[in-house]
Design an enzyme around this catalytic site. Structure first.
Site, PDB file in Angstrom:
ATOM      1  N   SER A 184       0.811  -1.216   0.000  1.00 54.85           N
ATOM      2  CA  SER A 184       0.000   0.000   0.000  1.00 54.85           C
ATOM      3  C   SER A 184       0.845   1.267   0.000  1.00 54.85           C
ATOM      4  CB  SER A 184      -0.924   0.005   1.218  1.00 54.85           C
ATOM      5  OG  SER A 184      -0.183  -0.122   2.415  1.00 54.85           O
ATOM      6  N   ASP A 229      -5.459   7.602   8.934  1.00 53.92           N
ATOM      7  CA  ASP A 229      -5.622   6.288   9.559  1.00 53.92           C
ATOM      8  C   ASP A 229      -4.502   5.955  10.536  1.00 53.92           C
ATOM      9  OD1 ASP A 229      -3.475   5.734   7.907  1.00 53.92           O
ATOM     10  OD2 ASP A 229      -4.497   4.212   6.710  1.00 53.92           O
ATOM     11  N   HIS A 268      -0.739   4.817   7.331  1.00 47.15           N
ATOM     12  CA  HIS A 268      -0.107   5.181   6.064  1.00 47.15           C
ATOM     13  C   HIS A 268       0.382   6.629   6.122  1.00 47.15           C
ATOM     14  CE1 HIS A 268      -2.762   1.794   4.824  1.00 47.15           C
ATOM     15  NE2 HIS A 268      -1.672   1.463   4.173  1.00 47.15           N
TER      16      HIS A 268
END
Length: 343
Positions: free
Chosen positions: A88, A253, A256
């Site tokens: 990610s 979040d 990240h």
């Protein structure tokens, strides 16, 4: 003295993992069953507050640096090709504009240094572990055209949190590097970030996560360097600034990077990408005043795992060059949210 002992211990552990990877070993890891049990318990608690983003990363594929598409350059200088693989973080999860992703930032920076357009292709997948790299390499090389000039791989965090045995993790990464190198690509790997910097994570997970991720980062470095690639330590989750400024450099979040966080990471990775392509002005030799040197590869790997932004590349076997390259401010991607799409 304590730092030297710790680095030596990490070097030995990293070599054991890399050796197991080369000869088909696996295992649950190097902290033991009890520690892994603690880790899993704490991970279940931590997941309530971190890593909750399910947003699809913005697609940033296309051409960057179109201002350099002029007659000032000979026709025999085609655009550079930049590939991105990994998880990610490589995909740019956590931001909403293509211009904020690490791929777009690096493509723009590379174009400015090379004074050439750069074509970016990103096949990274959120949630990916190293065992997905074979599929991603297949995608990167499958179109039958020219392979990328350089590929950047960011991988490892999900290997730690999802218990992929470290030797298996390193084996998958080494095989991906080997295949990309055989296809003619330069390869730069951003090693496993230091998961101990994730702010909501408490002890004992913080200590366990930090130790596991640094062990894996050091072992990754050995596997990558011995297969012809270069590594850049992503250290305290993509750079030493993250630990000092978590509110700014992590995204909503808390897991990240934010847009500023990705820019910090890209500035750390760009010099190594440019050096791999022969575009960086610094000489390929150590500067002792900058704590650089030529070391046995496992010692260089262990030191790099503890220092974000540290590059390791092969010297004469079994030695490696450890560098702290100077960063350069990145240009803003031109027409950033709408990169020129090439056919």
């Amino acid at each position: 003295m304590a730092t030297t002992v710790m680095t030596g211990s990490r070097a030995r552990v990293a070599r054991r993992i890399a050796t197991a990877a080369a000869f088909g070993g696996g295992g649950i890891g190097l902290l033991g069953v009890a520690a892994v049990g603690v880790l899993l318990t704490e991970v279940r608690l931590a997941r309530r507050t971190v890593g909750g983003s399910s947003d699809i990363p913005p697609c940033a594929d296309g051409r960057y640096g179109t201002a350099f598409e002029t007659c000032t350059h000979p026709a025999d200088r085609p655009p550079l090709r930049l590939g991105f693989l990994g998880d990610s973080t490589a995909a740019g999860q956590g931001v909403h504009r293509p211009s904020q992703t690490p791929g777009a930032l690096l493509a723009s920076g590379l174009a400015a240094v090379a004074e050439l357009p750069v074509d970016l292709r990103n096949v990274a997948l959120p949630g990916a572990r190293s065992d997905d790299l074979a599929r991603q390499v297949e995608l990167m090389l499958a179109d039958g055209g020219q392979p990328p000039d350089v590929c950047v791989i960011m991988i490892g965090a999900n290997d730690v949190t999802h218990r992929l045995p470290p030797a298996l993790s390193v084996r998958h990464l080494s095989e991906a590097v080997c295949r990309l190198r055989a296809a003619g690509c330069e390869v730069v790997v951003g090693t496993c970030p230091d998961l101990g910097t994730i702010e909501p994570v408490n002890q004992p997970l913080r200590w366990v996560a930090r130790r596991l991720s640094r062990q894996l980062a050091a072992a990754q470095t050995i596997g990558v360097v011995e297969n012809g690639g270069r590594t850049i330590s992503l250290g305290a989750l993509l750079g030493p600034e993250f630990e000092a400024r978590p509110r700014e450099l992590f995204g909503p979040d808390n897991y990240h990077p934010s847009a500023e966080g990705y820019a910090t990471a890209a500035m750390a990775v760009l010099p190594t990408v440019c050096a791999a392509l022969g575009l960086w002005p610094e000489e390929e030799r150590p500067e002792p005043a900058r704590r650089e040197g030529i070391l046995p590869v496992e010692q260089a790997a262990a030191r790099a795992a503890s220092e974000g932004g540290t590059e390791v590349t092969a010297s004469r076997a079994p030695w490696a060059l450890l560098k702290h390259r100077r960063r350069r401010q990145l240009p803003a991607p031109e027409t950033a949210d709408r990169p020129s799409v090439t056919g």
